[in-house]
Design an enzyme around this catalytic site. Structure first.
Site, PDB file in Angstrom:
ATOM      1  N   ASP A   5     -36.586 -89.434  67.142  1.00  0.00           N
ATOM      2  CA  ASP A   5     -36.500 -90.353  66.013  1.00  0.00           C
ATOM      3  C   ASP A   5     -37.723 -91.273  66.041  1.00  0.00           C
ATOM      4  O   ASP A   5     -38.021 -91.897  67.078  1.00  0.00           O
ATOM      5  CB  ASP A   5     -35.218 -91.180  66.089  1.00  0.00           C
ATOM      6  CG  ASP A   5     -35.008 -92.018  64.839  1.00  0.00           C
ATOM      7  OD1 ASP A   5     -34.424 -91.490  63.882  1.00  0.00           O
ATOM      8  OD2 ASP A   5     -35.449 -93.176  64.830  1.00  0.00           O
ATOM      9  N   ASN A  56     -42.339 -97.300  55.409  1.00  0.00           N
ATOM     10  CA  ASN A  56     -42.103 -97.134  53.973  1.00  0.00           C
ATOM     11  C   ASN A  56     -42.129 -98.474  53.248  1.00  0.00           C
ATOM     12  O   ASN A  56     -42.685 -98.589  52.147  1.00  0.00           O
ATOM     13  CB  ASN A  56     -40.754 -96.447  53.739  1.00  0.00           C
ATOM     14  CG  ASN A  56     -40.809 -94.960  54.035  1.00  0.00           C
ATOM     15  OD1 ASN A  56     -41.829 -94.317  53.846  1.00  0.00           O
ATOM     16  ND2 ASN A  56     -39.699 -94.405  54.517  1.00  0.00           N
ATOM     17  N   ASP A  99     -44.772 -90.353  53.942  1.00  0.00           N
ATOM     18  CA  ASP A  99     -44.856 -88.887  53.961  1.00  0.00           C
ATOM     19  C   ASP A  99     -46.014 -88.420  54.831  1.00  0.00           C
ATOM     20  O   ASP A  99     -45.890 -87.454  55.600  1.00  0.00           O
ATOM     21  CB  ASP A  99     -45.031 -88.355  52.535  1.00  0.00           C
ATOM     22  CG  ASP A  99     -43.774 -88.515  51.686  1.00  0.00           C
ATOM     23  OD1 ASP A  99     -42.705 -88.789  52.273  1.00  0.00           O
ATOM     24  OD2 ASP A  99     -43.861 -88.361  50.455  1.00  0.00           O
ATOM     25  N   GLU A 104     -36.386 -89.419  59.167  1.00  0.00           N
ATOM     26  CA  GLU A 104     -37.339 -89.473  60.278  1.00  0.00           C
ATOM     27  C   GLU A 104     -36.754 -88.893  61.559  1.00  0.00           C
ATOM     28  O   GLU A 104     -37.306 -89.104  62.642  1.00  0.00           O
ATOM     29  CB  GLU A 104     -37.784 -90.921  60.516  1.00  0.00           C
ATOM     30  CG  GLU A 104     -36.713 -91.851  61.084  1.00  0.00           C
ATOM     31  CD  GLU A 104     -35.827 -92.472  60.019  1.00  0.00           C
ATOM     32  OE1 GLU A 104     -35.161 -93.475  60.332  1.00  0.00           O
ATOM     33  OE2 GLU A 104     -35.807 -91.973  58.883  1.00  0.00           O
TER      34      GLU A 104
END
Length: 384
Positions: A248, A256, A265, A291
């Protein structure tokens, strides 16, 4: 195993047991039947008409049918398999057109039946030919029957009358129509081939989309579940270890929120590339969602797997992803669990996820290994 019937044994002897050769032999036998039927019609004409040279027709019938028998036997032997035209379509058509031209000369007043036979020959052979071959066969047929029309008057010792003109025109009409129809069929075949190729390409893309994550190019969750099940069965048979790791990206939501989803991205793509470059070719990395990623390690000892994940962690921490205001760095936390035989994959993933939770609770950017569960109980603790 069921014993083949007498019919099946006869069919195998005549047509061969090889599937492709059987098809070729069956088509050759059909051409032979057509030629034999045409010869029968000519022999009937020779018997009924005193104006037709019966001996010449008999020789013509024997040679025409014999040539087809030889080619059919050659195909049945399998010797044509190494040729570019294993069905001998072009030789068969040249032979039958030549035979038809000779029959036109020999048939006398009954030569009006020949154009119908010619049309059948040209249409029958068209499906195995290229456009160039269709044109070549058509030109040869025009030349052959042109010579036959020219020779008819001299052979029959009679002036060229209105019936000869009508027959000659009918031959030209049949040849022209057959060539045009053949070319049309070839264009349809080419269009269908293009459509089949486009459909196959679209199906391949759909299969890839169904099993690949579009952003990272990694196997998606569905594909990974199938791979894990396959490896679980393999591990159960061989006794070799199977390990699963949950990875993770730390604080990915901040990426973001601070830099936008486009940068997020790019970060996911860079992360996937760094991990794939750090693991072995036999290891499988999949995007599990958002993620979160899952790494499948087969035939690997637990200590070696932990060392590998440490290399992954270090490689991710060393990344520098450029953006408009500088560079972006990432860290990753990982939880590793060894699959226990006869346990479910869901339970192993749960243990890996608990180990991941432990790694995050200890400050992130680290690897945690789930302890093996005690016999008869499920442990929800993890060790670092």
């Amino acid at each position: 195993m069921r014993t083949p019937s007498r019919w099946h044994r006869i069919r195998d002897v005549v047509l061969s047991t090889d599937r492709r050769r059987r098809t070729l032999v069956a088509m050759a036998l059909l051409a032979l039947v057509l030629m034999t039927s045409s010869a029968g019609v000519m022999l009937m004409v020779a018997t009924a008409s005193s104006a037709v040279n019966a001996v010449a027709v008999q020789w013509w019938a024997a040679i025409s049918v014999g040539g087809m028998v030889v080619m059919t036997a050659f195909i049945r032997s399998g010797e044509t398999a190494r040729l570019s035209d294993p069905s001998l379509t072009v030789p068969q058509m040249v032979w039958t057109i030549t035979s038809g031209a000779v029959a036109y000369v020999l048939a006398g007043d009954a030569r009006g039946v020949v154009p119908a036979v010619l049309a059948m020959i040209l249409f029958f052979g068209t499906f195995g030919l290229t456009v160039a071959e269709v044109i070549g066969i058509g030109v040869y047929a025009l030349l052959a029957f042109g010579c036959a029309v020219a020779a008819t008057t001299r052979f029959n010792a009679s002036p060229f009358g209105y019936l000869d003109t009508a027959y000659a025109l009918m031959v030209l009409i049949v040849l022209g129509g057959s060539i045009a129809l053949n070319l049309r069929i070839q264009r349809i075949r080419a269009r269908l081939q293009e459509q089949r190729e486009a459909l196959a390409q679209a199906l391949a893309v759909n299969r890839d989309l169904a099993t690949r994550d579009e952003l990272t190019g990694l196997p998606n969750r569905r594909a990974m579940q199938d791979l894990m099940e396959l490896e679980r069965r393999r591990s159960l048979r061989s006794g070799r270890p199977l390990l699963l790791a949950q990875l993770d990206i730390d604080h990915f939501k901040r990426v973001n929120d601070s830099h936008g989803h486009a940068m997020g991205d790019r970060a996911l793509q860079a992360f996937a590339g760094a991990v794939r470059a750090s693991v072995r070719d036999t290891d499988v990395l999949a995007r599990w969602g958002g993620e979160e990623f899952v790494l499948l390690l087969s035939d690997t000892r637990i200590n070696d797997a932990r060392d590998l994940l440490e290399r992954v962690r270090a490689a991710v921490a060393a990344m520098e992803i450029p953006h408009t205001s500088g560079t972006l760095s990432l860290t990753v936390s990982a939880g590793l669990a060894q699959h226990v035989p006869h346990d479910t994959l869901e339970l192993t993933l749960e243990r890996a996820d608990l180990a991941l939770y432990t790694a995050k609770s200890l400050g992130r950017n680290r690897v945690a290994v789930a302890p093996s569960p005690r016999r008869g109980s499920r442990s929800h603790s993890a060790q670092t």
